[in-house]
Design a protein around this motif. Structure first.
Motif, PDB file in Angstrom:
ATOM      1  N   PHE A 271       4.685 -22.932  -6.088  1.00 12.00           N
ATOM      2  CA  PHE A 271       4.808 -22.100  -4.886  1.00 12.00           C
ATOM      3  C   PHE A 271       4.025 -20.816  -5.102  1.00 12.00           C
ATOM      4  O   PHE A 271       4.111 -20.192  -6.161  1.00 12.00           O
ATOM      5  CB  PHE A 271       6.280 -21.762  -4.608  1.00 12.00           C
ATOM      6  N   GLY A 272       3.247 -20.423  -4.091  1.00 11.59           N
ATOM      7  CA  GLY A 272       2.499 -19.171  -4.150  1.00 11.59           C
ATOM      8  C   GLY A 272       0.996 -19.336  -4.133  1.00 11.59           C
ATOM      9  O   GLY A 272       0.266 -18.416  -3.813  1.00 11.59           O
ATOM     10  N   ASN A 273       0.512 -20.531  -4.497  1.00 14.27           N
ATOM     11  CA  ASN A 273      -0.922 -20.815  -4.540  1.00 14.27           C
ATOM     12  C   ASN A 273      -1.706 -19.740  -5.288  1.00 14.27           C
ATOM     13  O   ASN A 273      -2.670 -19.163  -4.776  1.00 14.27           O
ATOM     14  CB  ASN A 273      -1.493 -20.998  -3.123  1.00 14.27           C
ATOM     15  N   SER A 274      -1.299 -19.471  -6.512  1.00 16.27           N
ATOM     16  CA  SER A 274      -2.024 -18.524  -7.355  1.00 16.27           C
ATOM     17  C   SER A 274      -3.389 -19.097  -7.711  1.00 16.27           C
ATOM     18  O   SER A 274      -3.632 -20.301  -7.565  1.00 16.27           O
ATOM     19  CB  SER A 274      -1.231 -18.252  -8.636  1.00 16.27           C
ATOM     20  N   SER A 275      -4.276 -18.240  -8.177  1.00 19.26           N
ATOM     21  CA  SER A 275      -5.610 -18.721  -8.559  1.00 19.26           C
ATOM     22  C   SER A 275      -5.514 -19.756  -9.670  1.00 19.26           C
ATOM     23  O   SER A 275      -6.312 -20.702  -9.730  1.00 19.26           O
ATOM     24  CB  SER A 275      -6.482 -17.540  -9.011  1.00 19.26           C
ATOM     25  N   ASN A 276      -4.522 -19.617 -10.538  1.00 13.66           N
ATOM     26  CA  ASN A 276      -4.359 -20.575 -11.635  1.00 13.66           C
ATOM     27  C   ASN A 276      -3.981 -21.970 -11.145  1.00 13.66           C
ATOM     28  O   ASN A 276      -4.254 -22.963 -11.830  1.00 13.66           O
ATOM     29  CB  ASN A 276      -3.288 -20.080 -12.611  1.00 13.66           C
ATOM     30  N   ILE A 284      -2.572 -27.881  -9.285  1.00 12.19           N
ATOM     31  CA  ILE A 284      -1.171 -27.874  -8.875  1.00 12.19           C
ATOM     32  C   ILE A 284      -1.002 -27.847  -7.363  1.00 12.19           C
ATOM     33  O   ILE A 284      -1.571 -26.998  -6.661  1.00 12.19           O
ATOM     34  CB  ILE A 284      -0.442 -26.651  -9.479  1.00 12.19           C
ATOM     35  N   THR A 285      -0.224 -28.798  -6.858  1.00 11.37           N
ATOM     36  CA  THR A 285       0.179 -28.782  -5.458  1.00 11.37           C
ATOM     37  C   THR A 285       1.060 -27.560  -5.244  1.00 11.37           C
ATOM     38  O   THR A 285       1.986 -27.292  -6.008  1.00 11.37           O
ATOM     39  CB  THR A 285       0.954 -30.062  -5.111  1.00 11.37           C
ATOM     40  N   SER A 286       0.771 -26.775  -4.198  1.00  7.03           N
ATOM     41  CA  SER A 286       1.485 -25.515  -4.017  1.00  7.03           C
ATOM     42  C   SER A 286       1.599 -25.172  -2.534  1.00  7.03           C
ATOM     43  O   SER A 286       1.131 -25.921  -1.666  1.00  7.03           O
ATOM     44  CB  SER A 286       0.752 -24.389  -4.764  1.00  7.03           C
ATOM     45  N   VAL A 287       2.233 -24.047  -2.260  1.00  7.34           N
ATOM     46  CA  VAL A 287       2.368 -23.530  -0.896  1.00  7.34           C
ATOM     47  C   VAL A 287       1.621 -22.212  -0.819  1.00  7.34           C
ATOM     48  O   VAL A 287       1.868 -21.305  -1.624  1.00  7.34           O
ATOM     49  CB  VAL A 287       3.845 -23.324  -0.505  1.00  7.34           C
TER      50      VAL A 287
END
Length: 328
Positions: A271-276, A284-287
């Motif tokens: 969660f967060g869709n960081s650059s990493n 990584i699947t993210s939001v």
């Protein structure tokens, strides 16, 4: 409601305004019992001292206070950076305060900001009923970002965390996952997302969901204990939903160290869709939350208020975006 004045504090404490002024400037010169009465009167009336030199400054301080719980592993980085850059470019200074999770610390920072007659307070932290009442009576522009309460203190710029959780549950179900494990950080927003996941999973007829929690902020290092606890479950999950990308990265490292393949043996979502999140292997699947848009909306509200314009919107929804990558 009128803004409390120094004279109101003096009347409540049973002293002269001059004594209140002395206490505010040099509390050590006032008798202890008198100082205690004055401090109690300040709290009871909601009075905020004016710390701007001589109290003669204009009503526009060119100062905005940004209050956030923490910086380390913060999901607010993009939002805060965008706001600071834009405000600085517009000749406005930013006062950054780290509230942590201590209400007393939050109270101190709120009062410090109000006493400097800031043009606005931008906050992402949790507020007690007392804090909300104090901010509402201050007539200062207050922007709650990342939150979306039904009754904002002033204006909320964020998104529905419950709806986000529901979307995550639908995504997992559509992708064929049947035994999700949800790791929730110990914060109100994370719990709302958890509630959305759990309720929608039940609507979809899903079973076998397991849960765990970690402190906030959800650090990379918490993954080791979370993964160990998960391995002791009676039935191994097929996907783990993490409260942050940092935690998701840690889970991937722990899973791979244990000989598991991601996502074949265990899928992971952050969660967060960081650059990493987009640089890990697997990615990584993210939001994604558009922090730059939150910053633009906040700055727009502040500028309109400074011009004396009415801002009728009390809740500005910036939405969210689920980004499917390799890990799930």
């Amino acid at each position: 409601m009128s803004v409390p004045k120094l004279e109101d504090v003096a009347a409540r404490a049973g002293v002269s305004p001059a004594t209140v002024s002395r206490y505010l400037n040099k509390p050590e010169v006032v008798a202890k019992a008198t100082g205690e009465r004055i401090q109690a009167a300040i709290v009871e009336t909601g009075y905020i001292p004016n710390l701007i030199a001589g109290g003669l400054a204009s009503s526009k301080s060119r100062l905005v206070a940004v209050l956030i719980p923490y910086i380390s592993n913060s999901i607010f980085d993009a939002t805060i950076e965008a706001m600071v850059e834009e405000l600085s470019a517009g000749d406005t200074n930013v006062m950054l305060g780290l509230t942590g999770v201590d209400p007393a610390r939050t109270d101190k920072l709120i009062r410090a900001a109000l006493s400097r007659r800031v043009d606005a307070i931008i906050t992402t932290g949790e507020m007690t009923a007392e804090h909300q009442a104090l901010l509402r009576s201050s007539r200062t522009t207050v922007l709650q970002i990342w939150d979306f309460p039904a009754d904002p203190i002033d204006i909320a710029i964020g998104f529905s965390h419950v709806d986000l959780g529901r979307d995550i549950a639908r995504f997992l179900h559509t992708r064929g996952y049947r035994r999700p494990h949800v790791i929730t950080a110990a914060g109100s927003r994370a719990k709302l997302r958890r509630d959305g996941i759990v309720s929608e999973w039940a609507v979809l007829g899903g079973e076998g969901m397991t849960e765990a929690s970690v402190p906030i902020p959800s650090r990379f290092g918490y993954a080791r204990g979370a993964f160990a606890d998960m391995r002791r479950l009676e039935e191994r999950p097929d996907v783990v939903v993490c409260g942050s990308d940092f935690l998701a990265m840690g889970l991937i490292v722990e899973a791979q160290a244990a000989g598991l393949k991601v996502p074949e043996d265990l899928a992971v979502m952050g969660f967060g869709n960081s650059s990493n999140a987009g640089e890990m292997r697997p990615t990584i699947t993210s939001v994604d939350i558009d922090g730059s848009r939150i910053a633009r909306e906040a700055i727009s509200v502040i500028r309109r208020r400074l011009k004396g314009e009415d801002v009728p919107e009390r809740r500005i929804d910036v939405g969210f975006r689920l980004i499917a990558r390799e890990s799930a």
